[in-house]
Design a protein around this motif. Structure first.
Motif, PDB file in Angstrom:
ATOM      1  N   MET A 136     -15.844 -51.112 -24.164  1.00  0.00           N
ATOM      2  CA  MET A 136     -17.123 -51.390 -23.390  1.00  0.00           C
ATOM      3  C   MET A 136     -18.094 -50.178 -24.450  1.00  0.00           C
ATOM      4  SD  MET A 136     -16.866 -53.050 -19.335  1.00  0.00           S
ATOM      5  CE  MET A 136     -14.990 -52.027 -19.441  1.00  0.00           C
ATOM      6  N   ALA A 137     -17.549 -48.567 -23.936  1.00  0.00           N
ATOM      7  CA  ALA A 137     -18.357 -48.134 -24.587  1.00  0.00           C
ATOM      8  C   ALA A 137     -19.175 -48.031 -25.736  1.00  0.00           C
ATOM      9  CB  ALA A 137     -17.860 -46.384 -24.466  1.00  0.00           C
ATOM     10  N   ALA A 138     -18.027 -48.849 -27.074  1.00  0.00           N
ATOM     11  CA  ALA A 138     -18.435 -49.114 -28.688  1.00  0.00           C
ATOM     12  C   ALA A 138     -19.649 -50.210 -28.594  1.00  0.00           C
ATOM     13  CB  ALA A 138     -17.275 -49.026 -29.194  1.00  0.00           C
ATOM     14  N   ALA A 210     -26.228 -45.507  -8.179  1.00  0.00           N
ATOM     15  CA  ALA A 210     -27.161 -44.846  -9.173  1.00  0.00           C
ATOM     16  C   ALA A 210     -26.352 -44.725 -10.189  1.00  0.00           C
ATOM     17  CB  ALA A 210     -27.444 -42.907  -8.357  1.00  0.00           C
ATOM     18  N   ILE A 211     -27.393 -44.701 -11.008  1.00  0.00           N
ATOM     19  CA  ILE A 211     -26.466 -44.653 -12.602  1.00  0.00           C
ATOM     20  C   ILE A 211     -26.715 -43.266 -13.539  1.00  0.00           C
ATOM     21  CG2 ILE A 211     -26.179 -45.464 -15.439  1.00  0.00           C
ATOM     22  CD1 ILE A 211     -27.616 -47.951 -14.359  1.00  0.00           C
ATOM     23  N   THR A 212     -27.957 -42.895 -13.238  1.00  0.00           N
ATOM     24  CA  THR A 212     -28.237 -41.393 -13.688  1.00  0.00           C
ATOM     25  C   THR A 212     -28.722 -40.699 -12.556  1.00  0.00           C
ATOM     26  OG1 THR A 212     -29.940 -41.895 -14.598  1.00  0.00           O
ATOM     27  CG2 THR A 212     -28.017 -41.374 -15.736  1.00  0.00           C
ATOM     28  N   GLU A 264     -21.793 -46.570 -18.668  1.00  0.00           N
ATOM     29  CA  GLU A 264     -22.653 -45.848 -19.118  1.00  0.00           C
ATOM     30  C   GLU A 264     -23.013 -45.108 -17.810  1.00  0.00           C
ATOM     31  OE1 GLU A 264     -27.039 -48.480 -19.711  1.00  0.00           O
ATOM     32  OE2 GLU A 264     -25.532 -48.827 -18.072  1.00  0.00           O
ATOM     33  N   ARG A 265     -22.539 -44.756 -16.389  1.00  0.00           N
ATOM     34  CA  ARG A 265     -22.710 -43.542 -15.940  1.00  0.00           C
ATOM     35  C   ARG A 265     -22.147 -42.434 -16.310  1.00  0.00           C
ATOM     36  NH1 ARG A 265     -22.259 -44.001  -9.137  1.00  0.00           N
ATOM     37  NH2 ARG A 265     -22.829 -41.948  -8.809  1.00  0.00           N
ATOM     38  N   PRO A 266     -20.914 -42.026 -16.415  1.00  0.00           N
ATOM     39  CA  PRO A 266     -19.923 -41.675 -16.777  1.00  0.00           C
ATOM     40  C   PRO A 266     -20.612 -40.547 -18.273  1.00  0.00           C
ATOM     41  CG  PRO A 266     -18.400 -43.407 -16.287  1.00  0.00           C
ATOM     42  CD  PRO A 266     -19.971 -43.159 -16.262  1.00  0.00           C
ATOM     43  N   SER A 271     -29.799 -47.330 -22.333  1.00  0.00           N
ATOM     44  CA  SER A 271     -30.704 -47.634 -23.535  1.00  0.00           C
ATOM     45  C   SER A 271     -32.083 -49.531 -23.060  1.00  0.00           C
ATOM     46  CB  SER A 271     -29.697 -48.789 -24.764  1.00  0.00           C
ATOM     47  OG  SER A 271     -30.013 -49.828 -24.541  1.00  0.00           O
ATOM     48  N   GLN A 272     -33.085 -49.574 -23.803  1.00  0.00           N
ATOM     49  CA  GLN A 272     -34.202 -49.615 -23.429  1.00  0.00           C
ATOM     50  C   GLN A 272     -33.946 -51.776 -22.908  1.00  0.00           C
ATOM     51  OE1 GLN A 272     -38.374 -48.672 -23.654  1.00  0.00           O
ATOM     52  NE2 GLN A 272     -38.611 -51.111 -25.562  1.00  0.00           N
TER      53      GLN A 272
END
Lengths: 516, 516
Positions: A136-138, A210-212, A264-266, A271-272
């Motif tokens: 998923m990170a990739a 919350a994400i960031t 995405e959070r950690p 991204s837009q």
């Protein structure tokens, strides 16, 4: 394959009482014949199957028969539940092949455009739990930044929409609102939903955590009520109250989005293109027909320039139009936090002050919420253009918004425990006298996060001064609340040399134009 | 922070007999006061510390006191070892902050160039185990493809070199060779090392395991001898025998490379800049002063065009020159697999046939190895240019290479069990008569992998025909060996509709120019 061989590879299923959250983990004893024969490596992904069901899991090798015996296959708590077979059931185990759709991810890394079929394959594999966190990170990094053109964003939106349940309210007008984030304390949803619902317009709002940021709408709402509602209860509740403030994750709306957010959070990436696809697929899945988007612009907001806000608005409009969503985007003032509190409990205090028409209520939060609610009310064909704001204000001032909020809280399940701000408190003071000419959203959000928000509900920052205020040297600018000593120390250390406030001459006070 | 509070957060350390390989995992009971108070989430990263030591680990939450009790903190086997404190030791637990150097990774995702300091911070955090697999994946994807310019490759090479032990042989000439891969069966190292070492030149070869191929040099050498040698034994052995064939990972040379490979491998990604940094940092760490690089080019090789091979050669030369390595790159024929066997046991058979001067030995493997060994021998100032090949041939034909190989095997630790090719075998036959004009390296490598190579040592493909051979319809082209039924079925299914061989007219036989 002889019968003997196929029997040799069968193991007895056993639940292992370890909670590994979203990641399926399988446990094999080191002396297990299957492990030895297949030459699996720890952390390899294996496929466990029986009766036509199958599940993939990351392998942990065990040297303790108390956890699993050599003839057993252990599954972590959630994996065992997902697999849905009883303990003792004979299962087969094999090396899992990487998901085929990773080929698309590799092509994307190589700079290719992917088509709808590619995104469909990827999101479907993610939804089935076939992607590891690494994979998923990739995907996130490959499609991050300017990795997606607008038709790819459209394809990804459609693909994500397909992976989950899609609610249908059977009404011509289902309103929703969303802020792209970046502004601490911007809890307008907790005001807009009761106002719009009190007007009678359907507004079944689902939010992410919350994400960031130091708090998402769901994090803050959880101070007041449960937000993890099953689809059936959500449906009943919304039809009765005309609105809700629920967490989107457990309602199985676009589940891929939640899975991606958990990576995405950690990683702290954003991204837009992914943001547009994430927001729109979630809103469509929740059954929205009309969406109001809040895009704050400011020197320390997520969007810093008006031209970027405009291009983001165009991207939202492009995709929105093609997925059949009536979408209006407003560009708002993101120069400083909205309201006073940052962090779940403190934000709830601000929201309740506004709902209760408390003269102490933060004016900016009240005004912004009324303006946005007014724009949503104007989706109603019976509301004359320009009249939304005054209708919203009437609903708020008459106490109907407060009454509606309490009905929603009760329907979702009121939190019995009244949470208070953290009992560890310190103040950050002005280094000099002057006028507050800048407040760093990012710095204050980070301070609130270090203090423990959003996990630690009572942690956060309480602003005592806002842009334009005149302060004396040594006057407190804000208070930081924490619940745990480690967080308290992190936040204190972080604010030791900087305050995040810029104090200077009133002439330097910048103005952002709000488009309403 | 009161003493009472600080004591409350102390837990008793306990080893948990679960092997989680490179990933540190911590186990906390759900009823543990620290878990409840801090609001940790399963899969969050926590920091465990005592006596000035600290380790970061991914959190798994446990509901079974047999694994950990509420007042205990469990660590997985490797994490417990790495932490190096005794069971029962009181430890502190806190939420881990993401590594600071992730900021550089995010800037890279945003398209920025990173400098040496950034790469140093990233590789140092990776070496300390502060990067999750997800974070490593983000770094790999962000720097993948054409993400690195040549000065960044240089910075990354230097940074990776700094993270591990660097061997020094105190000799003016330490030779090494490396092939960039992509050609199945290309086991020239197992011939070059004994030839060069028999000449008396120092060639301490360390290799990685297979990343995407059916066997790496280390995988194949493990059929004959142990390859995981401690730095001290490696040193003694090399000084005695003048050469070795060891696995680079456990010798602590550039450990970051091994950690990145453990993520690259399951993701199936591979990037030019990372490859150059990975190879050169590894070779420098192993103490090499002179390096021969083999860059195979062919229609189904990793490098497909001569112009790409040239640009890769330039990148190697650019970085090599700046890190003080005498580097020569040769571009070789990568049109088809080298030798006959693909997979550890089958490749060992080919290698031993060449060493034993067996008339059945594959000519191409023998010739390529002699040519490459000859080029390395010419690094010796006493060897006249152009005489390397005939010296290498003398060493091979006299049996001195074989004798040296046996001495190296004994010194590393001879495998007692003689491994045989897998007992499950099928043949793939020619669909038509004609001349073999194309062999798909990738397809055959994939077949060997599906058959179980390299994990399953006896699995692989044995080629019965090579480019230029004339075949009859139905004549066997190659045999596939597997050790386990599931692998056998995977490989058979994969080759059911395609053979990977192109049979046609001899006129279509393409020639690749070899530069030697």
């Amino acid at each position: 394959m002889s019968d003997e061989e196929s029997i040799k590879t069968r193991l007895k299923l056993r639940p292992v009482a370890i909670d590994t959250y979203r990641e399926n983990v399988a446990y094999l004893h080191r002396e297990c014949s299957v492990y030895r024969a297949e030459g699996f490596q720890a952390l390899a992904k294996i496929r466990v199957g029986c009766n036509g069901k199958q599940i993939e899991a990351v392998l942990n090798v065990v040297d303790d028969v108390c956890i699993v015996a050599p003839d057993e296959l252990g599954l972590s708590e959630q994996a065992f539940q997902r697999f849905g077979e009883p303990a003792g059931q004979l299962v087969n185990v094999a090396q899992a092949e990487p998901p085929l759709s990773m080929d698309g991810v590799r092509r994307k890394i190589g700079g290719e455009r992917l088509d709808y079929g590619d995104y469909q394959a990827i999101t479907s594999d993610i939804a089935k739990g076939r992607y590891s966190k690494m994979e998923m990170a990739a995907f996130l990094v490959a499609t991050g930044q300017n990795g997606l053109d607008r038709d790819e964003v459209l394809s990804l939106t459609r693909a994500m929409l397909e992976t989950g349940v899609r609610l249908s309210w059977n009404e011509p007008l289902v309103a929703d609102k969303h802020c792209i984030g970046g502004i601490p304390g911007n809890r307008t949803s907790l005001l807009i939903v009761p106002i719009v619902a009190a007007h009678g317009m359907l507004i079944p709002k689902t939010s992410s955590r919350a994400i960031t940021s130091p708090a998402g709408t769901a994090d803050t709402m959880e101070v007041l009520a449960r937000t993890d509602l099953a689809p059936e209860s959500l449906d009943r509740l919304v039809r009765m109250e005309r609105g809700c403030l629920a967490w989107g994750g457990t309602t199985r709306l676009a589940p891929v989005d939640d899975m991606l957010i958990s990576v995405e959070r950690p990683l702290g990436i954003d991204s837009q293109g992914q943001m547009v696809a994430s927001i729109l697929s979630k809103k469509l899945a929740a059954g929205a027909t009309h969406l109001l988007l809040d895009i704050p612009v400011g020197p320390t907001a997520k969007v810093r320039q008006m031209r970027d806000a405009m291009s983001l608005r165009k991207l939202f409009e492009y995709v929105g139009d093609r997925v059949g969503l009536h979408l209006e985007a407003v560009i708002t003032d993101g120069a400083q936090p909205v309201g006073r509190g940052i962090g779940p409990v403190l934000e709830v205090r601000d929201v309740m002050q506004v709902l209760e028409n408390d003269p102490e209520a933060p004016v900016d939060l009240r005004e912004k919420s009324l303006r946005l609610a007014g724009r949503i009310l104007e989706f109603d064909p019976d509301v004359r253009g320009g009249f939304g704001y005054s209708i919203a204000r009437d609903i708020l001032e008459s106490g109907r918004a407060l009454a509606k909020m309490h009905r929603i809280i009760d329907a979702q399940g009121r939190q019995e425990r009244r949470l208070e701000p953290g009992r560890l408190v310190f103040e950050v003071r002005a280094e000099r006298a002057g006028v507050v000419v800048g407040i760093d959203n990012f710095f204050l959000a980070q301070t609130a996060r270090l203090a423990g928000a959003p996990m630690s509900r009572g942690a956060g920052v309480d602003l005592l001064n806002k842009l334009g205020d005149t302060v004396e040297e040594g006057q407190p600018l804000y208070r930081v609340y924490a619940e745990f000593p480690a967080n308290f120390e992190f936040a204190r250390e972080f604010t030791r040399t900087r305050s995040g406030y810029n104090i200077g001459d009133a002439a330097f006070l910048t103005k952002t134009h709000m488009e309403f």
